[in-house]
Design a protein around this motif. Structure first.
Motif, short mmCIF file in Angstrom:
data_model
loop_
_atom_site.label_atom_id
_atom_site.label_comp_id
_atom_site.label_asym_id
_atom_site.label_seq_id
_atom_site.Cartn_x
_atom_site.Cartn_y
_atom_site.Cartn_z
N ALA A 71 -7.43 1.28 -0.18
CA ALA A 71 -6.76 2.43 -0.79
C ALA A 71 -5.24 2.32 -0.63
O ALA A 71 -4.48 2.67 -1.53
CB ALA A 71 -7.28 3.72 -0.18
N ASP A 72 -4.81 1.81 0.53
CA ASP A 72 -3.37 1.65 0.77
C ASP A 72 -2.76 0.56 -0.12
O ASP A 72 -1.67 0.72 -0.65
CB ASP A 72 -3.12 1.29 2.24
CG ASP A 72 -3.07 2.51 3.11
OD1 ASP A 72 -3.33 3.61 2.58
OD2 ASP A 72 -2.78 2.38 4.31
N ALA A 73 -3.51 -0.53 -0.24
CA ALA A 73 -3.00 -1.64 -1.05
C ALA A 73 -2.71 -1.16 -2.47
O ALA A 73 -1.69 -1.53 -3.07
CB ALA A 73 -3.99 -2.79 -1.06
N VAL A 74 -3.58 -0.31 -3.01
CA VAL A 74 -3.38 0.21 -4.36
C VAL A 74 -2.09 1.03 -4.41
O VAL A 74 -1.31 0.94 -5.37
CB VAL A 74 -4.59 1.06 -4.82
CG1 VAL A 74 -4.35 1.64 -6.20
CG2 VAL A 74 -5.85 0.22 -4.82
N GLN A 75 -1.83 1.80 -3.35
CA GLN A 75 -0.61 2.62 -3.34
C GLN A 75 0.64 1.76 -3.45
O GLN A 75 1.56 2.08 -4.19
CB GLN A 75 -0.50 3.41 -2.03
CG GLN A 75 -1.46 4.54 -1.90
CD GLN A 75 -0.96 5.56 -0.88
OE1 GLN A 75 0.15 6.06 -0.98
NE2 GLN A 75 -1.79 5.86 0.09
N TYR A 76 0.68 0.67 -2.66
CA TYR A 76 1.91 -0.11 -2.64
C TYR A 76 2.02 -1.01 -3.85
O TYR A 76 3.12 -1.34 -4.28
CB TYR A 76 2.04 -0.85 -1.30
CG TYR A 76 2.07 0.15 -0.18
CD1 TYR A 76 3.18 0.97 -0.02
CD2 TYR A 76 0.97 0.37 0.62
CE1 TYR A 76 3.20 1.95 0.94
CE2 TYR A 76 0.98 1.36 1.60
CZ TYR A 76 2.09 2.14 1.75
OH TYR A 76 2.11 3.13 2.69
N GLY A 113 -13.10 3.55 -7.77
CA GLY A 113 -14.34 2.94 -7.31
C GLY A 113 -14.62 3.11 -5.82
O GLY A 113 -15.65 2.68 -5.32
N LEU A 114 -13.66 3.70 -5.09
CA LEU A 114 -13.83 3.84 -3.63
C LEU A 114 -14.36 5.23 -3.28
O LEU A 114 -14.01 6.20 -3.93
CB LEU A 114 -12.48 3.62 -2.93
CG LEU A 114 -11.81 2.26 -3.13
CD1 LEU A 114 -10.41 2.26 -2.52
CD2 LEU A 114 -12.65 1.16 -2.51
N PRO A 115 -15.18 5.32 -2.24
CA PRO A 115 -15.74 6.63 -1.87
C PRO A 115 -14.73 7.49 -1.11
O PRO A 115 -14.90 7.75 0.07
CB PRO A 115 -16.94 6.25 -0.99
CG PRO A 115 -16.55 4.95 -0.38
CD PRO A 115 -15.68 4.25 -1.38
N ILE A 116 -13.68 7.92 -1.80
CA ILE A 116 -12.66 8.75 -1.17
C ILE A 116 -12.48 10.02 -2.00
O ILE A 116 -12.23 9.92 -3.21
CB ILE A 116 -11.31 7.99 -1.10
CG1 ILE A 116 -11.42 6.82 -0.13
CG2 ILE A 116 -10.18 8.94 -0.68
CD1 ILE A 116 -10.18 5.95 -0.10
N LEU A 117 -12.63 11.18 -1.39
CA LEU A 117 -12.40 12.42 -2.15
C LEU A 117 -11.37 13.33 -1.47
O LEU A 117 -10.78 14.17 -2.13
CB LEU A 117 -13.71 13.18 -2.38
CG LEU A 117 -14.58 12.62 -3.52
CD1 LEU A 117 -15.88 13.36 -3.65
CD2 LEU A 117 -13.81 12.65 -4.86
N SER A 118 -11.19 13.18 -0.15
CA SER A 118 -10.18 14.01 0.52
C SER A 118 -9.16 13.10 1.20
O SER A 118 -9.51 12.07 1.76
CB SER A 118 -10.81 14.88 1.61
OG SER A 118 -11.80 15.72 1.07
N VAL A 119 -7.90 13.52 1.11
CA VAL A 119 -6.83 12.77 1.76
C VAL A 119 -5.86 13.75 2.39
O VAL A 119 -5.56 14.80 1.82
CB VAL A 119 -6.02 11.91 0.75
CG1 VAL A 119 -5.02 11.03 1.48
CG2 VAL A 119 -6.92 11.06 -0.13
#
Lengths: 238, 109
Positions: A71-76, A113-119
């Motif tokens: 998820a971080d790699a996508v941010q940068y 595609g990643l199981p992330i819904l809260s940040v």
């Protein structure tokens, strides 16, 4: 950048040797911090810490789980995301449900595609400067609220102070990389001078002046002109 | 040691150039050292302060070092309308590289 007397070879060697230890310290501290952050809020599937330089480039990172790294790699890559916003705005960012979020379209596309819904992400503030961000990811929506953001922020304050000290002593690391590159190009420039001295019976100074003149005329970097001289394919003028 | 007629002006404008883009003396020195500059970091500092005279070729190497650093600074570029179509096709990485500005990398770099 640190002001150190660089023109002493002994200093240089000491700095090159010291950097390995320093880098290890940063990595360990950042990883421990991410682990503690993960355990501080139930429901969290992964936590991470990113240290950023003044231009928003990542210098170090630590994470507890692979999903955080992805998820971080996508941010940068995309140059946007909750942690970059927390870092830039210097305040916590809360994403209760990614499915109904409208910020960071590129990042959301990338993590679909990643199981992330809260940040939730809090900036790491040290000495009035934002040096990075701490973040927690959860698989279910509405895991985090204002309370988690406040908790994460409390957590971030002492961590940032600690990390800023490590980061300050990490400066020689980046400098030493620059130094290695400088030693390499310096050697190349001197070799190119040697070739011209032999080829055209010039003094060292005249050879160097010729190389500088060529670089200026072509608006090329000096090391590129030297590379060509050494490769035996000099352009007109040399 | 006396100064060449143009040395004070050359020095003043070098100092103004690195100050304008916030390049530190140690960054300048490291680049200059990499271009085969012979003066030490303290001597470069003293030259910039006007306390020490440097030979013309060393002064030109300092100028070249400053200009190479300035050319390498990332500058923002305004995008064209077809830059966005690029990004939609998932080619955001190459679009990002264009935004880097500065000199285009040459083969072998």
């Amino acid at each position: 950048m640190a002001q150190l007397p660089l023109d002493e070879l002994s200093t240089v060697i000491a700095r090159i040797q010291g950097l390995l230890l320093t880098e290890e310290k940063v990595t360990t501290a950042v990883r421990l911090l991410a682990q503690a952050a993960k355990e501080s809020v139930p429901g969290t599937i992964g936590a991470g810490v990113s240290l950023l330089d003044a231009r928003g480039r990542r210098t170090s990172s630590g994470y507890t789980d692979m999903i955080v790294r992805q998820a971080d790699a996508v941010q940068y890559e995309r140059g946007e995301g909750p942690c970059l916003t927390a870092w830039a705005a210097e305040e916590p960012v809360l994403v209760p449900d990614l499915a109904s979020e409208s910020r960071w379209p590129e990042w959301r596309k990338g993590v679909a595609g990643l199981p992330i819904l809260s940040v939730v992400s809090a900036p790491l503030m040290a000495g009035g400067q934002s040096i990075g961000a701490l973040k927690l990811y959860a698989a279910a929506p509405n895991v985090y609220d204002e309370g988690s953001a406040a908790l994460l922020q409390l957590f971030a304050a002492p961590a940032a102070t600690l990390l800023s000290h490590i980061q300050a002593s990490e400066a020689p690391l980046r400098m030493s990389e620059g130094l290695q590159a400088s030693l390499y190009t310096r050697d190349m420039v001197n070799r190119a001078c040697g070739v011209l001295m032999e080829r055209r019976a010039l003094s060292h100074e005249d050879a160097l002046q010729l190389l500088i003149k060529q670089a200026r005329e072509e608006h090329a970097a000096l090391h590129q002109v030297c590379e060509r001289v050494l490769a035996g394919t000099p352009a007109s003028g040399i | 040691m006396g100064f060449d007629a143009n040395e004070p002006e050359q020095r003043r404008r070098l100092r103004a150039a690195i100050k304008a883009v916030d390049i530190s003396v140690s960054e300048l020195w490291l680049k200059y050292f990499g271009l085969s500059g012979d003066a030490g970091e303290y001597e470069v500092e003293a030259y910039l302060q006007g306390l020490l005279s440097l030979p013309p070729v060393q002064r030109d190497l300092l100028a070249l070092a400053a200009n190479e650093l300035i050319d390498d600074l990332p500058r923002p570029r305004a995008p064209y309308s077809d830059d966005f179509e690029d990004a939609d096709q998932g080619d955001a990485e190459s679009a990002g590289r264009e935004d880097g500005g500065g000199r285009q990398p040459e083969p072998g770099e």
